[in-house]
Design a protein around this motif. Structure first.
Motif, short mmCIF file in Angstrom:
data_model
loop_
_atom_site.label_atom_id
_atom_site.label_comp_id
_atom_site.label_asym_id
_atom_site.label_seq_id
_atom_site.Cartn_x
_atom_site.Cartn_y
_atom_site.Cartn_z
N ALA A 142 0.84 -1.20 0.00
CA ALA A 142 0.00 0.00 0.00
C ALA A 142 0.87 1.25 0.00
N ILE A 143 1.93 1.24 0.82
CA ILE A 143 2.83 2.40 0.88
C ILE A 143 3.53 2.61 -0.46
N VAL A 144 4.02 1.51 -1.05
CA VAL A 144 4.66 1.60 -2.36
C VAL A 144 3.69 2.19 -3.39
N GLY A 145 2.44 1.73 -3.39
CA GLY A 145 1.46 2.23 -4.34
C GLY A 145 1.20 3.71 -4.18
N ILE A 146 1.11 4.18 -2.94
CA ILE A 146 0.88 5.60 -2.70
C ILE A 146 2.04 6.42 -3.26
N GLY A 147 3.27 5.98 -2.99
CA GLY A 147 4.42 6.69 -3.52
C GLY A 147 4.49 6.64 -5.03
N LEU A 148 4.18 5.48 -5.61
CA LEU A 148 4.27 5.30 -7.06
C LEU A 148 3.30 6.22 -7.79
N GLY A 149 2.07 6.32 -7.30
CA GLY A 149 1.08 7.16 -7.97
C GLY A 149 1.51 8.60 -8.03
#
Length: 422
Positions: free
Chosen positions: A338-345
């Motif tokens: 979830a954290i990776v996804g937030i940063g990626l977006g």
């Protein structure tokens, strides 16, 4: 790369500075939907269909090698096709515009290739189908993303880049949704392809394309080879931005490619449970990516500081990698995703806006330049597996993820070297 002086074709509207201050509403709505449609069309075979189709036509002993061959060749084709077709798009003098012919033609070639792939009875047929699909859809995608500086002024590029950034995870979820509705590889490939291409073709009729008013000089071998690079001495800002993206995606790919093995080899998860866990991790990451992509693009337009947001979003991504690397159970892995996804977006949205701001006005090579940046995103997918084996052998998967995080953080810091934008 040809310089601005060497490019003899001129455009009715130059990128960036001379683009309309406000993109038409139909473009703002239609372009991200078209992008999601094309991603859905190409990701369905990439994520689901290739493995199933290869398993149908090979033996258990040969299927792994066959799949590696098809996927590997397809990755190389995608790597080369995006900047090459981007260069050709920049030089297209059709009355329909510079981008529309490639969106339409590429989409239709890609769709036809899905029928070849789905009906193949041997590995050569699958390989031919996948090569043509990569050629077609990358031609369409490279032309589509180049419409951004053509259509939108600087003050709204972050918002539009945020919308574009969410299209890949949306396309991924849509592709897996349609694919799981069917039992045959043909239907799994063709149905998402038909829907995605229909959406992309519908978008073509909603915007006024940029048109060249003079024919460019013929391409020579030097210019063709120049489709795959730009001179960082002439464009140092773009050079640093490319390196930032490349290093951040090395970190991201470390977790993306080896997550299933982390579950089985490090957390001792039963193999039968891994597909569901990977799906849950992908879905959670996609939700984070969509939400932060929209928010990050909007914030970057409001505060006008792209570089700070690139650094912050990359730090969030790498923090997620560290959470995964130190996981003691699957719940912590999902939190890290979830954290990776937030940063990626956020990173994807602001990165596209930053690149667009750095494009030289009137150079006539927008699509080609975006294609070169696609290499920065795609190349790590080939490099990471080659570099990962010794790292895993020495320190296991946690060492791989932490090492990727360190590389990503170094890459994020390099964005401070960019001059001329905040």
């Amino acid at each position: 790369m040809s310089s601005t002086k060497e490019f003899t074709g001129t455009a009715l509207s130059h990128p960036g500075m001379d683009a309309p201050q406000r993109a038409p509403r139909s473009y703002v709505i239609g372009m991200p939907i078209a992008s999601a449609g094309l991603w859905m069309a190409v990701l369905a075979p990439a994520i689901v269909v290739l493995a199933i189709k290869v398993s149908e036509i090979t033996t258990p002993e040969t299927r792994a090698g066959a799949l590696s061959l098809v996927a590997g060749v397809g990755a190389v084709i995608a790597l080369l096709a995006n900047p090459l077709f981007g260069r050709l798009s920049d030089r297209t003098t059709s009355r329909l515009g510079m981008r529309k012919p490639w969106i339409v033609g590429g989409s239709l070639v890609g769709l036809g290739a899905l029928f070849i792939l789905g009906s193949a009875t041997g590995v050569p047929g699958v390989l031919v189908g996948w090569i043509l699909a990569q050629l077609g859809f990358n031609a369409a995608l490279s032309a589509l993303v180049a419409t951004l500086p053509d259509q939108a002024g600087p003050q709204e590029r972050g918002r539009l880049s945020g919308l574009i950034g969410m299209t890949l995870p949306v396309g991924l979820v849509a592709a897996t949704f349609f694919a799981q509705l069917f039992d045959s590889a043909m239907m799994m490939a063709v149905v998402p392809g038909v829907v995605g291409v229909a959406v992309a073709l519908g978008f073509v009729f909603t915007f006024k394309d940029r048109v060249l008013d003079a024919k460019p000089a013929p391409l020579d071998l030097k210019e063709i080879l120049g489709s795959f690079y730009f001179n960082p001495r002439e464009l140092p800002g773009l050079g640093w931005a490319w390196l930032t993206k490349f290093m951040v995606y090395i970190g991201y790919c470390a977790a993306l490619l080896y997550l299933p093995y982390f579950f089985t080899d490090h957390l001792q998860v039963p193999t039968a449970d891994v597909p569901n866990l990977v799906f849950r991790a992908t879905l959670i990451s996609a939700f984070g990516t969509v939400a932060s992509s929209l928010l990050g693009g909007w914030i970057s337009d409001r505060i006008g500081r792209r570089k700070a947001l690139v650094i912050a979003s990359a730090m969030i991504m790498m923090a997620g990698l560290i959470v995964i690397a130190t996981s003691a159970d699957t719940g912590q892995v999902l939190l890290g995703q979830a954290i990776v996804g937030i940063g990626l977006g956020c990173f994807t949205a602001v990165d596209v806006a930053l690149i667009t701001d750095l494009l030289p006005a009137g150079a006539g090579e927008n699509a080609k330049t975006f294609g070169v940046f696609n290499i920065a995103q795609a190349l790590p997918q080939s490099l990471v597996p080659a570099l990962a084996f010794p790292v895993i052998a020495l320190g296991g998967y946690p060492a791989l993820f932490i090492g990727g995080a360190v590389i990503g953080l170094i890459g994020a810091a390099l964005v401070t070297r960019i001059k001329g934008v905040k």
